[in-house]
Design a protein around this motif. Structure first.
Motif, PDB file in Angstrom:
ATOM      1  N   ARG A 275      20.756  10.727 -36.908  1.00  0.00           N
ATOM      2  CA  ARG A 275      20.467   9.297 -36.824  1.00  0.00           C
ATOM      3  C   ARG A 275      19.290   9.024 -35.889  1.00  0.00           C
ATOM      4  N   LEU A 276      19.267   9.720 -34.760  1.00  0.00           N
ATOM      5  CA  LEU A 276      18.166   9.517 -33.811  1.00  0.00           C
ATOM      6  C   LEU A 276      16.832   9.981 -34.407  1.00  0.00           C
ATOM      7  N   ALA A 277      16.848  11.124 -35.115  1.00  0.00           N
ATOM      8  CA  ALA A 277      15.616  11.640 -35.708  1.00  0.00           C
ATOM      9  C   ALA A 277      15.160  10.790 -36.890  1.00  0.00           C
ATOM     10  N   ARG A 278      16.082  10.255 -37.653  1.00  0.00           N
ATOM     11  CA  ARG A 278      15.752   9.467 -38.844  1.00  0.00           C
ATOM     12  C   ARG A 278      15.267   8.082 -38.509  1.00  0.00           C
ATOM     13  N   GLY A 279      15.829   7.478 -37.464  1.00  0.00           N
ATOM     14  CA  GLY A 279      15.512   6.103 -37.138  1.00  0.00           C
ATOM     15  C   GLY A 279      16.515   5.152 -37.761  1.00  0.00           C
ATOM     16  N   PRO A 280      16.332   3.858 -37.538  1.00  0.00           N
ATOM     17  CA  PRO A 280      17.286   2.878 -38.063  1.00  0.00           C
ATOM     18  C   PRO A 280      17.368   2.937 -39.590  1.00  0.00           C
ATOM     19  N   SER A 281      18.582   2.745 -40.114  1.00  0.00           N
ATOM     20  CA  SER A 281      18.752   2.696 -41.567  1.00  0.00           C
ATOM     21  C   SER A 281      18.295   1.337 -42.085  1.00  0.00           C
ATOM     22  N   ARG A 282      17.809   1.333 -43.319  1.00  0.00           N
ATOM     23  CA  ARG A 282      17.269   0.109 -43.903  1.00  0.00           C
ATOM     24  C   ARG A 282      18.062  -0.287 -45.133  1.00  0.00           C
ATOM     25  N   ALA A 283      18.501  -1.559 -45.143  1.00  0.00           N
ATOM     26  CA  ALA A 283      19.194  -2.072 -46.323  1.00  0.00           C
ATOM     27  C   ALA A 283      18.210  -2.144 -47.483  1.00  0.00           C
ATOM     28  N   PHE A 284      18.744  -2.118 -48.691  1.00  0.00           N
ATOM     29  CA  PHE A 284      17.872  -2.140 -49.869  1.00  0.00           C
ATOM     30  C   PHE A 284      18.576  -2.862 -51.011  1.00  0.00           C
ATOM     31  N   THR A 285      17.786  -3.262 -51.992  1.00  0.00           N
ATOM     32  CA  THR A 285      18.321  -3.920 -53.182  1.00  0.00           C
ATOM     33  C   THR A 285      18.740  -2.869 -54.187  1.00  0.00           C
ATOM     34  N   HIS A 286      19.950  -3.005 -54.686  1.00  0.00           N
ATOM     35  CA  HIS A 286      20.502  -1.968 -55.552  1.00  0.00           C
ATOM     36  C   HIS A 286      21.204  -2.610 -56.746  1.00  0.00           C
ATOM     37  N   THR A 287      20.997  -2.023 -57.923  1.00  0.00           N
ATOM     38  CA  THR A 287      21.701  -2.446 -59.129  1.00  0.00           C
ATOM     39  C   THR A 287      22.822  -1.451 -59.380  1.00  0.00           C
ATOM     40  N   ASN A 288      24.062  -1.920 -59.322  1.00  0.00           N
ATOM     41  CA  ASN A 288      25.200  -1.013 -59.426  1.00  0.00           C
ATOM     42  C   ASN A 288      25.572  -0.754 -60.877  1.00  0.00           C
ATOM     43  N   GLY A 289      26.683  -0.032 -61.076  1.00  0.00           N
ATOM     44  CA  GLY A 289      27.114   0.328 -62.417  1.00  0.00           C
ATOM     45  C   GLY A 289      27.567  -0.844 -63.255  1.00  0.00           C
ATOM     46  N   SER A 290      27.796  -1.995 -62.627  1.00  0.00           N
ATOM     47  CA  SER A 290      28.174  -3.209 -63.360  1.00  0.00           C
ATOM     48  C   SER A 290      26.961  -4.070 -63.665  1.00  0.00           C
ATOM     49  N   TYR A 291      25.756  -3.521 -63.463  1.00  0.00           N
ATOM     50  CA  TYR A 291      24.500  -4.213 -63.734  1.00  0.00           C
ATOM     51  C   TYR A 291      24.329  -5.444 -62.841  1.00  0.00           C
ATOM     52  N   GLN A 292      24.914  -5.387 -61.645  1.00  0.00           N
ATOM     53  CA  GLN A 292      24.779  -6.465 -60.679  1.00  0.00           C
ATOM     54  C   GLN A 292      23.850  -6.013 -59.567  1.00  0.00           C
ATOM     55  N   THR A 293      22.882  -6.851 -59.227  1.00  0.00           N
ATOM     56  CA  THR A 293      21.900  -6.525 -58.199  1.00  0.00           C
ATOM     57  C   THR A 293      22.265  -7.232 -56.903  1.00  0.00           C
ATOM     58  N   HIS A 294      22.321  -6.471 -55.819  1.00  0.00           N
ATOM     59  CA  HIS A 294      22.656  -7.068 -54.529  1.00  0.00           C
ATOM     60  C   HIS A 294      22.128  -6.167 -53.418  1.00  0.00           C
ATOM     61  N   ARG A 295      22.156  -6.675 -52.209  1.00  0.00           N
ATOM     62  CA  ARG A 295      21.702  -5.919 -51.046  1.00  0.00           C
ATOM     63  C   ARG A 295      22.850  -5.074 -50.512  1.00  0.00           C
ATOM     64  N   VAL A 296      22.534  -3.818 -50.192  1.00  0.00           N
ATOM     65  CA  VAL A 296      23.541  -2.907 -49.659  1.00  0.00           C
ATOM     66  C   VAL A 296      23.009  -2.289 -48.373  1.00  0.00           C
ATOM     67  N   PRO A 297      23.897  -1.861 -47.477  1.00  0.00           N
ATOM     68  CA  PRO A 297      23.445  -1.218 -46.240  1.00  0.00           C
ATOM     69  C   PRO A 297      22.730   0.098 -46.534  1.00  0.00           C
ATOM     70  N   THR A 308      14.429   5.123 -47.931  1.00  0.00           N
ATOM     71  CA  THR A 308      15.478   4.145 -48.200  1.00  0.00           C
ATOM     72  C   THR A 308      16.043   4.412 -49.581  1.00  0.00           C
ATOM     73  N   GLY A 309      17.015   3.613 -50.003  1.00  0.00           N
ATOM     74  CA  GLY A 309      17.607   3.827 -51.317  1.00  0.00           C
ATOM     75  C   GLY A 309      18.545   5.025 -51.327  1.00  0.00           C
ATOM     76  N   VAL A 310      18.945   5.429 -52.525  1.00  0.00           N
ATOM     77  CA  VAL A 310      19.892   6.535 -52.671  1.00  0.00           C
ATOM     78  C   VAL A 310      19.145   7.829 -52.993  1.00  0.00           C
ATOM     79  N   TRP A 311      19.689   8.911 -52.504  1.00  0.00           N
ATOM     80  CA  TRP A 311      19.146  10.251 -52.751  1.00  0.00           C
ATOM     81  C   TRP A 311      19.902  10.814 -53.948  1.00  0.00           C
ATOM     82  N   CYS A 312      19.228  10.960 -55.068  1.00  0.00           N
ATOM     83  CA  CYS A 312      19.889  11.361 -56.309  1.00  0.00           C
ATOM     84  C   CYS A 312      20.291  12.837 -56.270  1.00  0.00           C
ATOM     85  N   TYR A 313      21.291  13.159 -57.077  1.00  0.00           N
ATOM     86  CA  TYR A 313      21.895  14.491 -57.050  1.00  0.00           C
ATOM     87  C   TYR A 313      20.882  15.587 -57.355  1.00  0.00           C
ATOM     88  N   ASN A 314      20.145  15.449 -58.446  1.00  0.00           N
ATOM     89  CA  ASN A 314      19.188  16.497 -58.823  1.00  0.00           C
ATOM     90  C   ASN A 314      18.120  16.687 -57.756  1.00  0.00           C
TER      91      ASN A 314
END
Length: 410
Positions: A275-297, A308-314
């Protein structure tokens, strides 16, 4: 239960006795229904029609139509956030690749659908693919679709319910269903985590997987504030996961997957350092599996490319796991189906989940099976015992039982 019974009315004025045959059955809504006939053969024939689903106006609907109706209805649940998109995709895959591939079964009318038809389809699917797991999934889909048809009044019985898929029975020799990495491999992995270009991040990842027992989807979906650090330990609150296919944040795999997992001092310090090396986390806009867009931590391990955002599996596998395993000397270059050599790791990240459970059960005294189920997030205790039952050993108790049995005879 359906049956036909004879009913006789009181004699008329002229002395004649009038008798009728009453056919009774349970409708798809669970209510009892009946109809009166002058002859027994007419009542019996009517019950045959009812059990076949011919009563109710579904003579033109086919198995493929039923599946498509259910999938459209299920999609509405996905869009409302009540069910997962991956489940809907599973139904669609069975319909597209397997039901429609058997044209005769797909075009079978519901009014003519019988249990042998469903069983023959499942048997043919197993013969073509050799996979009892696939045939089992197909059976569960058929049962679900027919149950949906019953709720809609299109079917009066569930012809798929009596069907069965025979699974291979293997001898129980006490061997595990998975292979644990050796201690040397695990030590090499921890050492390699501190030698790369992102040593602080990789160390935190390895320690969370190895000592927290998280699924990869849970690790990549973990919000930054879901890790509660304390002076000498920490607690991971698993409340989200990453849907690998859609690259969206979703609810945990099951209700039991929502859990709090304790981690020790070393893993907690690794997270604090990251956490110290990365710095503060940033909220982002995300469209979930229900096709709803909202802000997430912000995520604990965000996408390295954007921060920011999600780190995908591949991307995680290619950017973190394979380089990490290569530094540990746990990667082998093997040819694929086209003859091109590709990196193959000695074990997957999921193996560290098994390592975590084995480490928990190496303690004295051992935690109970229920406690392990809670920490690992299995849907049932049976699943935990099937996977890790061989790790519960109490040699002292075994010796005491053996000695006590000898004393009974003298």
């Amino acid at each position: 239960m359906a049956h036909v019974r004879k009913h006789s009315y009181p004699p008329r004025a002229d002395g004649t006795i009038r008798s009728v045959w009453r056919a009774s059955w349970t409708g798809p809504d669970g209510k009892r229904q009946s109809k009166v006939f002058a002859r027994k053969r007419e009542a019996d024939a009517h019950l045959v029609e009812v059990s076949a689903g011919r009563i109710g106006g579904t003579s033109a609907m086919t198995v493929a139509d039923l599946a498509a109706h259910h999938i459209r209805w299920f999609d509405s649940l996905v869009k409302s956030g009540k069910r997962a998109a991956v489940t809907r995709d599973g139904y669609q895959t069975i319909l597209d690749r397997h039901v429609n591939a058997d044209a005769a079964f797909a075009r079978r009318k519901l009014s003519d659908l019988r249990a042998p038809d469903c069983q023959n389809f499942l048997d043919g699917l197993f013969e073509r693919t050799g996979s009892s797991d696939l045939a089992g999934r197909a059976r569960r889909c058929l049962v679900t679709w027919c149950r949906f048809g019953m709720r809609k009044g299109w079917l009066h019985t569930n012809p798929a319910q009596p069907c069965a898929v025979e699974r291979e029975v293997s001898a129980r020799d006490g061997s595990p269903s998975f292979l644990l990495p050796s201690h040397e491999q695990l030590k090499a992995l921890i050492a390699a985590a501190g030698d790369g270009t992102e040593p602080i991040r990789d160390t935190a990842i390895v320690r969370l997987l190895m000592f927290g027992g998280l699924r990869i989807s849970e690790l990549l979906g973990l919000a930054d504030d879901a890790v509660e650090l304390r002076p000498s330990a920490a607690t991971i609150r698993v409340r989200e996961r990453l849907d690998r296919h859609y690259r969206t944040l979703d609810r945990p795999k099951s209700a039991k997957s929502r859990r709090d997992v304790p981690i020790g001092t070393a893993a907690a310090l690794a997270v604090r350092s990251w956490r110290l090396a990365r710095g503060p986390s940033r909220a982002f806009t995300h469209t979930n599996g229900s096709y709803q867009t909202h802000r997430v931590p912000g995520r604990l391990f965000p996408d390295p490319a954007s921060g920011t955002g999600v780190w995908c599996y591949n991307d995680f596998i290619n950017q973190c796991w394979i380089p990490l395993m290569r530094r540990a000397g746990l990667v082998e270059m093997l040819p694929d189906s086209k003859g091109k050599k590709r990196p193959v790791t000695a074990f997957s990240p999921h193996a560290l989940r098994h390592v975590a459970v084995s480490l928990w059960l190496s303690q004295v005294p051992q935690p109970s099976a229920k406690k392990v189920q809670t920490m690992v997030g299995h849907a049932s205790l049976q699943m935990t015992m099937d996977l890790y039952g061989h790790l519960w050993k109490d040699q002292g108790q075994d010796d005491a039982i053996a000695a006590a049995s000898e004393r009974l005879i003298g």
